[in-house]
Scaffold this active site. Structure first.
Site, PDB file in Angstrom:
ATOM      1  N   ASP A 175      -0.360 -11.544  -8.426  1.00  0.00           N
ATOM      2  CA  ASP A 175       0.585 -10.623  -8.866  1.00  0.00           C
ATOM      3  C   ASP A 175       0.791  -9.223  -8.201  1.00  0.00           C
ATOM      4  O   ASP A 175       0.177  -9.232  -7.049  1.00  0.00           O
ATOM      5  CB  ASP A 175       0.261 -10.091 -10.379  1.00  0.00           C
ATOM      6  CG  ASP A 175      -0.972  -9.588 -10.613  1.00  0.00           C
ATOM      7  OD1 ASP A 175      -1.840  -9.227  -9.432  1.00  0.00           O
ATOM      8  OD2 ASP A 175      -1.358  -8.598 -11.726  1.00  0.00           O
TER       9      ASP A 175
ATOM     10  N   SER B 263       0.481  -3.010 -11.585  1.00  0.00           N
ATOM     11  CA  SER B 263       0.239  -4.456 -11.692  1.00  0.00           C
ATOM     12  C   SER B 263       1.289  -5.350 -11.703  1.00  0.00           C
ATOM     13  O   SER B 263       2.051  -5.529 -10.769  1.00  0.00           O
ATOM     14  CB  SER B 263      -1.050  -4.750 -12.819  1.00  0.00           C
ATOM     15  OG  SER B 263      -1.528  -6.064 -12.723  1.00  0.00           O
TER      16      SER B 263
ATOM     17  N   ASP C  65      -0.428  -6.354  -7.797  1.00  0.00           N
ATOM     18  CA  ASP C  65      -1.700  -5.895  -7.348  1.00  0.00           C
ATOM     19  C   ASP C  65      -2.804  -6.707  -6.952  1.00  0.00           C
ATOM     20  O   ASP C  65      -3.945  -6.122  -6.554  1.00  0.00           O
ATOM     21  CB  ASP C  65      -2.145  -4.758  -8.240  1.00  0.00           C
ATOM     22  CG  ASP C  65      -3.004  -5.290  -9.504  1.00  0.00           C
ATOM     23  OD1 ASP C  65      -2.595  -6.262  -9.798  1.00  0.00           O
ATOM     24  OD2 ASP C  65      -3.731  -4.344 -10.009  1.00  0.00           O
TER      25      ASP C  65
END
EC number: 5.4.2.10
Length: 445
Positions: free
Chosen positions: A241, A102, A243
């Site tokens: 962000d 992430s 992901d």
């Protein structure tokens, strides 16, 4: 309460090369997951990843383990986490697997599973996978080995899905948008979604090289986006962000618009359109200004523990459809099954276009309270600072002084010996003084 060894609240995550994010562990994880999922059926598994260089290694290890267990894998290539959830549903796959950490730096990575309906795997399935990992790897007969394939138009399918969440009667023709893709999984998707809806798009953070994901770009660092929005005289900026499950926005003046404000805009627009079902879910960290603004609109508000998993659980418990964290995880259950930065951003854009209002003006109905966060490190063996009488007394004094126009929250970090002291209220100087007063009491323990 389960006592899982590997799975945390957001899958398995760590530094690449250190347990558990090693090739041998991930191969065995793929095998164990394959053994468990094969009991439910023989469908294929979809594997997506972000742009970290370690993704190549980890997807190969996962695929080998799945194949040994007799399950086939279909690769999407770099793909946002919510896209993998969507593709898992539409392909009726047995599960989806995302290789991503992430918003973390490139040297971290992680593995997260989605079930056939695009939601998190049930706890009992994760526990069954962990139990299988205690066994030695065995290989199915050669004639039953899994195969690997690539989904040719995964990005195109997801782009169409995202566009489908934007009202057909509206267009982005009048908007100039800077989009920051964090050198992550949305780099080839978000700009195209916005362009195909008519926007004039300036894209930054769209040159991934395997090691620059989230590096001074994206939802966790919007400084580059703020500067570019002002330089380009753009209407707004959108930061995703690594992901693609978080979104933070920037108005035309360069002001940051966080997840609390984004949820406020979407909830208010849902109310105006008669489409809001129930209330909205935030977290313990959600700004008090959000709670008060929603209350003025007559929209119920509930707080969950910090973490998008807990927001989703609270939504399901209440039967509501919209929840968010101030970090930018926005969950819209009438659109998708998990946090989706692109989809959430599109709903804000729809509100702007429909109401002929700027992002800055859409935020004006919500007054953000100053919120001060102080992290205090404590000695791991020195007892629980939260149970200390002096800490309790100082906290009670501050709460009494704030009354119903402020909040105090003390919580432990889940990963290191830190106490997070959060104080919010109407006066920034007062809030800052109160936060440091409590922090000093914690330090003295």
């Amino acid at each position: 309460m389960s006592n899982r060894k590997y799975f945390g609240t957001d899958g398995i995550r760590g530094r690449v090369g250190d347990a558990p994010i090693t090739p041998d562990f991930v191969l065995k994880l793929g095998w164990a997951a394959g053994k468990v999922l094969a009991r439910h059926g023989s469908r294929k598994i979809i594997i997506g990843k972000d742009t970290r260089i370690s993704g190549y290694m980890l997807e190969s290890a996962l695929e080998a383990g799945l194949a040994a267990a007799g399950l086939s894998a279909s690769f999407t290539g770099p793909m946002p986490t919510p896209a993998v959830a969507y593709l898992t549903r539409t392909f009726r796959a047995e599960a989806g697997i995302v290789i991503s950490a992430s918003h973390n730096p490139f040297y971290d990575n992680g593995i997260k599973f989605f079930s056939i309906d695009g939601t998190k795997l049930p706890d009992e399935v994760e526990e069954a996978i962990e139990a299988e990992m205690e066994k030695e790897i065995t290989c199915v007969d050669s004639s039953e080995l899994g195969k690997a394939s690539r989904i040719v138009d995964a990005a195109g399918r997801y782009i169409e899905f995202c566009k489908g969440t934007f009202p057909n009667e509206l267009s982005l023709n009048e908007l100039k948008i800077v989009v920051d893709c964090a050198n992550g999984a949305t780099y080839h998707i978000a700009p195209n979604v916005l362009r195909e809806l008519g926007a004039n798009v300036i894209a930054i953070g769209c040159e991934p090289n395997g090691v620059n994901i989230n590096e001074e770009v994206g939802a966790t660092d919007v400084r580059a986006l703020q500067a570019r929005v002002i330089a380009e005289k753009a209407d707004l900026g959108i930061a995703l962000d690594g992901d693609g499950d978080r979104v933070i926005m920037v108005d035309h003046e360069g002001n940051k618009v966080d997840g609390d404000q984004i949820m406020y805009i979407i909830a208010r627009e849902g109310l105006r359109q008669g489409q809001l079902r129930g209330g909205a879910v935030g977290t313990l960290m959600s700004n008090m200004g959000l709670e008060l603004a929603l209350k003025q609109l007559g929209i119920p508000f509930a707080r969950a523990k910090v973490g998008d998993r807990y927001v989703l659980e609270k939504l399901q418990e209440k039967g509501w459809r919209i929840g968010a964290e101030n970090s930018g995880h926005v969950i819209l259950l009438d659109k998708t099954t998990t946090g989706d930065g692109i989809v959430a951003g599109l709903q804000v854009l729809a509100a702007m276009v429909r109401n002929h209002m700027s992002l800055h003006d859409l935020c004006s109905g919500m007054k953000m309270f100053p919120q001060i966060l102080v992290n205090v490190r404590y000695a791991a063996g020195s007892g629980d600072p939260l149970e200390n009488d002096n800490v309790k007394a100082v906290t009670a004094e501050v709460e009494a002084a704030l009354g119903n126009r402020g909040r105090v929250l003390l919580r432990k970090s889940g990963t290191e010996p830190l106490i997070r002291v959060m104080v919010e209220g109407e006066d920034e100087a007062q809030v800052t003084e109160f936060a440091h007063r409590i922090a000093d009491a914690v330090k003295a323990v």
